[in-house]
Design a protein around this motif. Structure first.
Motif, PDB file in Angstrom:
ATOM      1  N   SER A 182      -3.056  -4.844   9.996  1.00  0.00           N
ATOM      2  CA  SER A 182      -2.585  -6.195  10.324  1.00  0.00           C
ATOM      3  C   SER A 182      -1.251  -6.192  11.058  1.00  0.00           C
ATOM      4  N   LEU A 183      -0.654  -5.010  11.262  1.00  0.00           N
ATOM      5  CA  LEU A 183       0.651  -4.940  11.910  1.00  0.00           C
ATOM      6  C   LEU A 183       0.665  -5.448  13.354  1.00  0.00           C
ATOM      7  N   PRO A 184      -0.401  -5.255  14.149  1.00  0.00           N
ATOM      8  CA  PRO A 184      -0.355  -5.817  15.508  1.00  0.00           C
ATOM      9  C   PRO A 184      -0.104  -7.318  15.513  1.00  0.00           C
ATOM     10  N   GLY A 233       0.805  -1.215   0.000  1.00  0.00           N
ATOM     11  CA  GLY A 233       0.000   0.000   0.000  1.00  0.00           C
ATOM     12  C   GLY A 233       0.836   1.261   0.000  1.00  0.00           C
ATOM     13  N   LEU A 234       1.953   1.250   0.747  1.00  0.00           N
ATOM     14  CA  LEU A 234       2.843   2.413   0.804  1.00  0.00           C
ATOM     15  C   LEU A 234       3.499   2.662  -0.550  1.00  0.00           C
ATOM     16  N   LEU A 235       3.936   1.595  -1.228  1.00  0.00           N
ATOM     17  CA  LEU A 235       4.568   1.755  -2.539  1.00  0.00           C
ATOM     18  C   LEU A 235       3.577   2.297  -3.564  1.00  0.00           C
ATOM     19  N   VAL A 287      -9.453 -12.456   4.697  1.00  0.00           N
ATOM     20  CA  VAL A 287     -10.808 -11.947   4.915  1.00  0.00           C
ATOM     21  C   VAL A 287     -10.809 -10.607   5.652  1.00  0.00           C
ATOM     22  N   TYR A 288      -9.823 -10.387   6.523  1.00  0.00           N
ATOM     23  CA  TYR A 288      -9.810  -9.152   7.317  1.00  0.00           C
ATOM     24  C   TYR A 288      -9.543  -7.932   6.439  1.00  0.00           C
ATOM     25  N   THR A 289      -8.538  -8.032   5.528  1.00  0.00           N
ATOM     26  CA  THR A 289      -8.258  -6.888   4.657  1.00  0.00           C
ATOM     27  C   THR A 289      -9.383  -6.661   3.650  1.00  0.00           C
ATOM     28  N   LEU A 290     -10.026  -7.744   3.179  1.00  0.00           N
ATOM     29  CA  LEU A 290     -11.185  -7.587   2.299  1.00  0.00           C
ATOM     30  C   LEU A 290     -12.309  -6.845   3.021  1.00  0.00           C
ATOM     31  N   PHE A 291     -12.559  -7.234   4.270  1.00  0.00           N
ATOM     32  CA  PHE A 291     -13.620  -6.604   5.055  1.00  0.00           C
ATOM     33  C   PHE A 291     -13.332  -5.113   5.271  1.00  0.00           C
ATOM     34  N   LEU A 292     -12.105  -4.789   5.638  1.00  0.00           N
ATOM     35  CA  LEU A 292     -11.775  -3.390   5.921  1.00  0.00           C
ATOM     36  C   LEU A 292     -11.892  -2.515   4.682  1.00  0.00           C
ATOM     37  N   ALA A 297      -6.242   0.881   0.836  1.00  0.00           N
ATOM     38  CA  ALA A 297      -5.354  -0.282   0.851  1.00  0.00           C
ATOM     39  C   ALA A 297      -4.249  -0.101   1.878  1.00  0.00           C
ATOM     40  N   LEU A 298      -3.734   1.136   1.989  1.00  0.00           N
ATOM     41  CA  LEU A 298      -2.663   1.404   2.937  1.00  0.00           C
ATOM     42  C   LEU A 298      -3.150   1.237   4.379  1.00  0.00           C
ATOM     43  N   ALA A 299      -4.321   1.795   4.685  1.00  0.00           N
ATOM     44  CA  ALA A 299      -4.859   1.697   6.048  1.00  0.00           C
ATOM     45  C   ALA A 299      -5.205   0.259   6.401  1.00  0.00           C
TER      46      ALA A 299
END
Length: 492
Positions: free
Chosen positions: A318-320, A161-163, A298-303, A311-313
């Motif tokens: 998921s970093l924790p 996302g950052l790139l 599923v978590y990134t799809l949901f967010l 995409a970045l947020a």
């Protein structure tokens, strides 16, 4: 340079060589998840269609899994340093070619080449750790490898996302591949200087079991294809490949037994599976990876689709889990010698608890604040994941003779790849089915995570059953004077 020489210089070089392996492992594992958030950029900048994008993701996983066991055996036979350098050069060149691709077809082709290179590298890393370290040092090294697995799996989405954010949606996807070039070149130069040569095996020079490679490769291909293409291949006909896979893998097993019966060198020494620690560890790896890797899917799809995160947020959310996994793996690497399989049981229990708490957080804090509410539960789940993966790897490979370490490591990572593909297929089916029928993203996520928890509980039940039958024994360090080629073969 040989690793059996005593002295501070040799010891320092061993750990430096380990860092080369870990850096390379981080880069290749990162590439399996970093492209996920770059897919819209590929679609816009390259004109790729849905089928192309599917193969960019699933093709990498597929060729990765196909190369693991043959490449591990090749490293055992011809030298892990040589095979590692070849795989690293191939991965770096394939990354450059992906970034320069002028069409979707070329991108898919070079992406498949990347997957092959990753499959070549992974078993060399586990084999080199087996070769360079013993006892508590080996456990610590596998703990560091576990940290890399956890970090690389979770840090891919925010890095991608950052790139995309920095280089734009049209060409940002190319930098997802270009970022590998300086890392790959630096790692190759360091590997030339630091990696040890594999000591020659005593006795006659063994050859490669080509019929075994063909049977295993086609069997794994038939098994993984319907799993990695579950969403893209509509209809039920794709599942007809599963009985084909069963027949091919049964044929591989029979062929390898025949090879052993006639005293020929097999691709995979089936006597390894007679070791309870190895067979249980491979099974736990398969089941656990089917559960935990689905979280990021599923978590990134949901967010992104359900809450409206960028995409970045979504990636940073998921970093924790990544931080917890790195900490848990590093700490457990120092404790596994003392506590053995008990650590795996504890880790699996903590993962299940963390995921259940995350499900509750999604229910209690709807809307854009959900990622903050789920951060602590994901940190807890990540700690449990680190305490699971690292000790299980150490315990699974503890009794494997060094001359078989590459092939054994290939089996372990193949189990991870198959488990991940199966888990994503199962959890994805639950998630998308509820979304299509009821349209509630939050409930779809909760049902998907509950499915993942169920899979983790199966792994926990396996570990508890083993613990009840046999109390975990401390891992006995191998005397430092023992040379790798003289290590006894417990499978014999």
């Amino acid at each position: 340079m040989t690793m059996d020489k005593a002295g501070p210089t040799a010891d320092k070089r061993r750990w430096q060589a380990l860092w080369v392996c870990l850096t390379t492992g981080f880069m290749t594992l990162l590439d399996s998840s970093i492209v996920n958030v770059a897919l819209p950029s590929m679609e816009r900048g390259l004109g790729a269609d849905t089928a192309d994008l599917s193969w960019v993701v699933s093709g990498y996983a597929l060729t990765f899994g196909l190369a693991l066991v043959p490449a591990g055996r090749l490293g055992d036979l011809r030298g892990r340093r040589t095979v590692f350098l070849f795989g690293l050069a191939l991965f770096t060149l394939a990354s450059a070619a992906c970034g320069l691709a002028s069409g979707a077809g070329w991108l898919v082709f070079f992406r498949l080449s990347q997957g092959v290179a990753s499959g070549i590298l992974a078993p060399q890393t586990t084999g080199l750790i087996q070769q360079m370290f013993r006892g508590t040092e080996r456990a610590r090294a596998f703990g560091m490898l576990g940290s890399v697995v956890g970090l690389s799996t979770a840090i891919g989405p925010p890095a991608g996302g950052l790139l995309i954010h920095l280089f734009g949606t049209d060409d940002g996807w190319r930098w997802v591949f270009y970022v590998n070039l300086p890392i790959g070149v630096a790692a190759f130069c360091a590997a030339l200087r630091l990696l040890p040569r594999t000591p020659p095996a005593p006795g006659r020079r063994e050859g490669m079991d080509l019929p075994g490679v063909l049977l295993l490769g086609t069997g794994v291909l038939a098994l993984m294809l319907p799993l990695v293409q579950e969403q893209q291949w509509t209809g039920r006909l794709k599942w007809a490949l599963l009985p084909v896979a069963a027949v091919l893998l049964a044929g591989f097993w029979a062929w390898e037994r025949w090879q052993g019966w006639w005293g020929r060198a097999p691709l995979l020494d089936l006597r390894l599976f007679a070791q309870r620690s190895f067979s249980l560890g491979v099974l736990l790896n398969l089941v656990y990876f089917a559960g935990f890797t689905t979280l990021f899917f599923v978590y990134t799809l949901f967010l992104q689709n359900g809450v409206g995160y960028s995409a970045l947020a979504a990636g940073f959310s998921s970093l924790p889990f990544a931080c917890g996994s790195a900490i848990g793996a590093a700490v457990s690497g120092r404790l596994v010698v003392r506590h053995g399989r008990k650590l795996v049981v504890a880790g699996l229990g903590v993962v299940a608890l963390g995921l259940l708490t995350a499900i509750a957080a999604v229910q209690l804090v709807p809307g854009r604040g959900v990622a903050w509410a789920a951060a602590l539960p994901l940190l807890v789940a990540g700690l449990g994941s680190g305490v699971t993966i690292s000790p299980n790897t150490t315990l699974t490979l503890a009794s494997v003779p060094v001359r078989r370490a590459g092939a054994a490591g290939g089996v372990l990572v193949t189990a991870q790849r198959i488990g991940s593909a199966a888990g994503i297929a199962a959890v994805g089916a639950v998630y998308f089915a509820h979304l299509a029928n009821h349209g509630s993203p939050a409930t779809a996520l909760q049902l998907g995570l509950l499915t993942a928890v169920g899979i983790v509980v199966v792994a926990l039940a396996l570990a508890v059953a083993d613990l009840r039958e046999r109390q975990a024994e401390p891992l006995s360090p191998v005397p430092s004077a023992t040379r790798p080629e003289e290590e006894p073969d417990p499978a014999a």
